[in-house]
Design an enzyme around this catalytic site. Structure first.
Site, PDB file in Angstrom:
ATOM      1  N   ALA A  11       0.835  -1.205   0.000  1.00  0.00           N
ATOM      2  CA  ALA A  11       0.000   0.000   0.000  1.00  0.00           C
ATOM      3  C   ALA A  11       0.868   1.253   0.000  1.00  0.00           C
ATOM      4  O   ALA A  11       0.650   2.191  -0.795  1.00  0.00           O
ATOM      5  CB  ALA A  11      -0.925  -0.010   1.218  1.00  0.00           C
ATOM      6  N   THR A  39       3.993  -7.412   3.885  1.00  0.00           N
ATOM      7  CA  THR A  39       3.835  -7.765   2.465  1.00  0.00           C
ATOM      8  C   THR A  39       4.751  -8.907   2.023  1.00  0.00           C
ATOM      9  O   THR A  39       4.281  -9.858   1.394  1.00  0.00           O
ATOM     10  CB  THR A  39       4.022  -6.511   1.580  1.00  0.00           C
ATOM     11  OG1 THR A  39       2.949  -5.611   1.871  1.00  0.00           O
ATOM     12  CG2 THR A  39       4.012  -6.862   0.097  1.00  0.00           C
ATOM     13  N   GLY A  44      -0.291 -16.658  -0.131  1.00  0.00           N
ATOM     14  CA  GLY A  44      -1.360 -17.084  -1.033  1.00  0.00           C
ATOM     15  C   GLY A  44      -1.410 -16.307  -2.322  1.00  0.00           C
ATOM     16  O   GLY A  44      -1.286 -16.874  -3.413  1.00  0.00           O
ATOM     17  N   GLU A 110      -8.756 -20.478  -2.648  1.00  0.00           N
ATOM     18  CA  GLU A 110      -8.700 -20.292  -1.198  1.00  0.00           C
ATOM     19  C   GLU A 110     -10.120 -20.261  -0.663  1.00  0.00           C
ATOM     20  O   GLU A 110     -11.088 -20.131  -1.427  1.00  0.00           O
ATOM     21  CB  GLU A 110      -7.919 -19.013  -0.837  1.00  0.00           C
ATOM     22  CG  GLU A 110      -6.413 -19.179  -1.066  1.00  0.00           C
ATOM     23  CD  GLU A 110      -5.586 -17.979  -0.665  1.00  0.00           C
ATOM     24  OE1 GLU A 110      -6.163 -16.945  -0.304  1.00  0.00           O
ATOM     25  OE2 GLU A 110      -4.352 -18.077  -0.746  1.00  0.00           O
ATOM     26  N   HIS A 224      -5.668 -16.557  11.208  1.00  0.00           N
ATOM     27  CA  HIS A 224      -5.445 -17.526  10.135  1.00  0.00           C
ATOM     28  C   HIS A 224      -5.579 -18.909  10.756  1.00  0.00           C
ATOM     29  O   HIS A 224      -5.003 -19.169  11.817  1.00  0.00           O
ATOM     30  CB  HIS A 224      -4.059 -17.349   9.514  1.00  0.00           C
ATOM     31  CG  HIS A 224      -3.935 -18.041   8.195  1.00  0.00           C
ATOM     32  ND1 HIS A 224      -3.841 -19.406   8.091  1.00  0.00           N
ATOM     33  CD2 HIS A 224      -3.933 -17.569   6.932  1.00  0.00           C
ATOM     34  CE1 HIS A 224      -3.770 -19.741   6.797  1.00  0.00           C
ATOM     35  NE2 HIS A 224      -3.823 -18.640   6.079  1.00  0.00           N
ATOM     36  N   ARG A 268     -12.691 -18.446   7.015  1.00  0.00           N
ATOM     37  CA  ARG A 268     -11.562 -18.562   7.944  1.00  0.00           C
ATOM     38  C   ARG A 268     -11.963 -18.593   9.404  1.00  0.00           C
ATOM     39  O   ARG A 268     -11.390 -19.331  10.197  1.00  0.00           O
ATOM     40  CB  ARG A 268     -10.636 -17.359   7.766  1.00  0.00           C
ATOM     41  CG  ARG A 268      -9.671 -17.579   6.700  1.00  0.00           C
ATOM     42  CD  ARG A 268      -8.651 -16.525   6.664  1.00  0.00           C
ATOM     43  NE  ARG A 268      -7.850 -16.867   5.497  1.00  0.00           N
ATOM     44  CZ  ARG A 268      -6.887 -16.129   5.020  1.00  0.00           C
ATOM     45  NH1 ARG A 268      -6.584 -14.994   5.598  1.00  0.00           N
ATOM     46  NH2 ARG A 268      -6.217 -16.519   3.963  1.00  0.00           N
ATOM     47  N   HIS A 328      -3.774 -12.750  12.410  1.00  0.00           N
ATOM     48  CA  HIS A 328      -3.263 -12.621  11.039  1.00  0.00           C
ATOM     49  C   HIS A 328      -3.534 -11.255  10.433  1.00  0.00           C
ATOM     50  O   HIS A 328      -2.669 -10.700   9.769  1.00  0.00           O
ATOM     51  CB  HIS A 328      -3.936 -13.717  10.212  1.00  0.00           C
ATOM     52  CG  HIS A 328      -3.455 -13.825   8.798  1.00  0.00           C
ATOM     53  ND1 HIS A 328      -2.130 -14.000   8.469  1.00  0.00           N
ATOM     54  CD2 HIS A 328      -4.134 -13.801   7.607  1.00  0.00           C
ATOM     55  CE1 HIS A 328      -2.010 -14.093   7.139  1.00  0.00           C
ATOM     56  NE2 HIS A 328      -3.202 -13.956   6.607  1.00  0.00           N
ATOM     57  N   ARG A 363     -12.219 -10.739   6.468  1.00  0.00           N
ATOM     58  CA  ARG A 363     -11.621 -10.507   5.149  1.00  0.00           C
ATOM     59  C   ARG A 363     -11.608 -11.781   4.303  1.00  0.00           C
ATOM     60  O   ARG A 363     -11.239 -12.848   4.792  1.00  0.00           O
ATOM     61  CB  ARG A 363     -10.183 -10.013   5.322  1.00  0.00           C
ATOM     62  CG  ARG A 363      -9.450  -9.753   4.039  1.00  0.00           C
ATOM     63  CD  ARG A 363      -8.056  -9.262   4.335  1.00  0.00           C
ATOM     64  NE  ARG A 363      -7.303 -10.241   5.079  1.00  0.00           N
ATOM     65  CZ  ARG A 363      -6.522 -11.165   4.514  1.00  0.00           C
ATOM     66  NH1 ARG A 363      -6.387 -11.218   3.197  1.00  0.00           N
ATOM     67  NH2 ARG A 363      -5.871 -12.025   5.257  1.00  0.00           N
TER      68      ARG A 363
HETATM   69  C1  SIN Z   1      -2.645 -17.420   2.895  1.00  0.00           C
HETATM   70  O1  SIN Z   1      -1.809 -17.654   2.037  1.00  0.00           O
HETATM   71  O2  SIN Z   1      -3.347 -18.271   3.427  1.00  0.00           O
HETATM   72  C2  SIN Z   1      -2.801 -16.005   3.357  1.00  0.00           C
HETATM   73  C3  SIN Z   1      -3.556 -15.265   2.338  1.00  0.00           C
HETATM   74  C4  SIN Z   1      -4.280 -14.126   2.972  1.00  0.00           C
HETATM   75  O3  SIN Z   1      -4.273 -13.988   4.182  1.00  0.00           O
HETATM   76  O4  SIN Z   1      -4.909 -13.382   2.229  1.00  0.00           O
END
Ligand code: SIN
Length: 506
Positions: A11, A39, A44, A110, A224, A268, A328, A363
């Site tokens: 950002a 970052t 993911g 995901e 997470h 999540r 997370h 999120r």
């Molecule tokens: C992950 O790779 O599980 C993290 C991805 C995220 O938190 O957006």
């Protein structure tokens, strides 16, 4: 215009590059080194809705569903609409997103995404690739980079941000600015277990609170579901489950289906709570079983995870890995409009430090890098625009200040570790009014006894205590469970979507 950007993740660097390209004089201030922060740890990827049958509307719908109905639909539209231009920009700046044999984007899956749409680079090294490309782009410009420089406070005079005070080698110095863009990331270091790096101590949210900016949604902290147990814990990307890995209890049973029909790919918060519940019931960690994927595929698709797990003594192609949830991502933060403007004229916030309204109560995976790029660019584009009359204030009413915290007879001695344990226990995956009040009393006693902060660590502790106080008040003010905020003692009369007061300095 003289612009200071605080933070050097996706950002901050996107904002800095766009502000420079628009002709402004830009300084980037960063607590560690350029390219540090959250970052480069992102595994993911970046959500991009390019697949067959996919598109911005489907991505927006998934984002709103994951946000448990509390996302701002206009902010979500901005995210998914601007997203493709920002992904094109990352490509143009040299981010080598992984490709399929026909040249298209390789797209991972995901949780809570209805399509496989996660673009990635270096398999599981997406954030590192982005950080390297943007850092190199900044180094090719005259943008001034001040590393090892910690934000202390935002200078507000005449109702407008005019600069900031920073700590450099133990000395506080003032930097003047026509605009300040906060991009300081989150506050995972509030918790005993986190995927965040050591720098994530909520400095931007704390400074914004002290500057009188509106803050919202701090109760929404995403855990997470899967980190490798150990000290420190290590992120095991959701993309591993997206490729087919499963979660097993002590007897080998796939227990997450007891909580949600989507099992391992449920939202999540559901998976994280299911893991914590099962681990508590069986008295040992649950396991992530990726053995069916085979050694070659694991090493090719997840080279970083493959290396780190093997360094820690596991062969995940042959044995399931012990996992637990960890703090997370902070969905809340400094309230902004759709161009990063906060409620303090001249002060912008982008990325995890901001509460744009995109994430609501939870999120959607891989929306955070995208959000950082989209709103970083938008804030820079808005620098020359006149400041509007009201920013964000319509979304939530002023707080009513009902919580004071109990006064513990003798609070335990303060340490960073004691604070992290307290917040983990009482403001973590599950909360209750009684636990929140206990935590608030201790946090306030600690804050009252803190000596003046002289070095980085002491300033971080001061920020973490302020964040803990504000987070506890936010969690107390929402007496129902929604998204990532789970109350064990929900009020039967409150609506889950009721607005929660904006927080001001305690
Ligand atoms: C992950 O790779 O599980 C993290 C991805 C995220 O938190 O957006």
């Amino acid at each position: 215009m003289n612009v200071v950007v605080v933070g050097s993740g996706i950002a901050g660097l996107t904002a800095a590059l766009h502000a420079h390209e628009a002709g402004h004089t830009v300084t980037v201030v960063t607590k560690g080194r350029l390219g540090g922060g959250c970052t480069p740890l992102a595994q993911g990827g970046v959500a991009g809705s390019y697949g067959p049958g996919d598109g911005p509307a489907a991505h927006a719908a998934d984002t709103v569903t994951a946000g448990a109905g509390l996302s701002d639909p206009t902010a979500v539209d901005v995210l998914v609409t601007d997203g493709s231009a920002r992904i094109a920009e990352l490509l143009a700046r040299g981010v080598p997103f992984d490709r399929t044999s026909d040249g298209g984007f390789a797209r991972g899956r995901e949780a809570a995404h209805t399509h496989a749409r996660i673009l990635h680079a270096g398999g599981d090294a997406t954030g590192a690739a982005i950080s390297a490309a943007l850092g190199a782009a900044v180094r090719r410009t005259p943008i001034i980079v001040r590393e090892q420089t910690m934000l202390l406070d935002i200078a507000v005079r005449g109702g407008r941000a005019r600069g900031l005070t920073v700590l450099v080698a133990g000395t506080a110095i003032d930097l003047s600015a026509d605009a300040v863009i906060l991009a300081t990331g989150g506050a995972g270091q509030l918790y005993a277990h986190t995927t965040n790096p050591a720098e994530a101590t909520g400095d931007g949210v704390a400074a914004a609170l002290r500057a009188g900016a509106a803050i919202a949604d701090l109760e929404f902290v995403q855990f997470h579901p899967t980190v490798l147990t150990g000290d420190p814990v290590f992120l095991l990307s959701e993309a591993i489950r997206g490729e087919g890995a499963v979660l097993r209890d002590r007897s080998g049973r796939r227990f997450v289906f007891d909580s949600h029909p989507d099992g391992e790919l449920a939202p999540r918060d559901v998976v994280a709570r299911a893991i914590a519940r099962q681990a508590a019931a069986q008295g040992t960690p649950v396991h992530l079983d990726a053995t069916a994927l085979g050694a070659d595929r694991l090493a090719r698709r997840f080279p970083t995870i493959d290396r780190v797990t093997r360094d820690r003594g596991y062969d995940w192609s042959r044995e399931p890995l012990p996992v637990m949830p960890a703090a997370h991502y902070l969905m809340g933060g400094v309230v902004t409009d759709h161009d990063g403007r906060t409620t303090v004229p001249g002060l912008y916030a982008v990325g995890e430090v901001a509460r744009t309204g995109v994430h609501g109560a939870n999120r959607l995976a891989s929306n955070s890098l995208l959000e950082g790029a989209v709103f970083g660019a938008r804030a820079a584009a808005a620098l020359d625009e006149p400041w509007p009359d009201a920013v964000g204030a319509a979304s939530t009413p002023p707080r009513d200040g009902q919580e004071n915290g109990g006064s513990p007879a003798t609070p335990p001695p303060f340490s960073r570790h004691a604070l992290q344990r307290l917040v983990w226990d009482e403001v973590g995956l599950r909360r209750s009014g009684r636990g929140l009040q206990r935590a608030l009393g201790i946090v306030r006693a600690w804050a009252a006894g803190m000596p003046p902060a002289l070095d980085v660590r002491a300033h971080e502790d001061r920020n973490l205590l302020l964040l803990a106080d504000a987070t506890i008040r936010a969690a107390s003010a929402r007496p129902v469970s929604v998204g990532a905020h789970h109350r064990d003692d929900p009020s039967s009369s409150a609506s889950h979507a009721a607005p929660v007061p904006i927080l001001e300095t305690a």
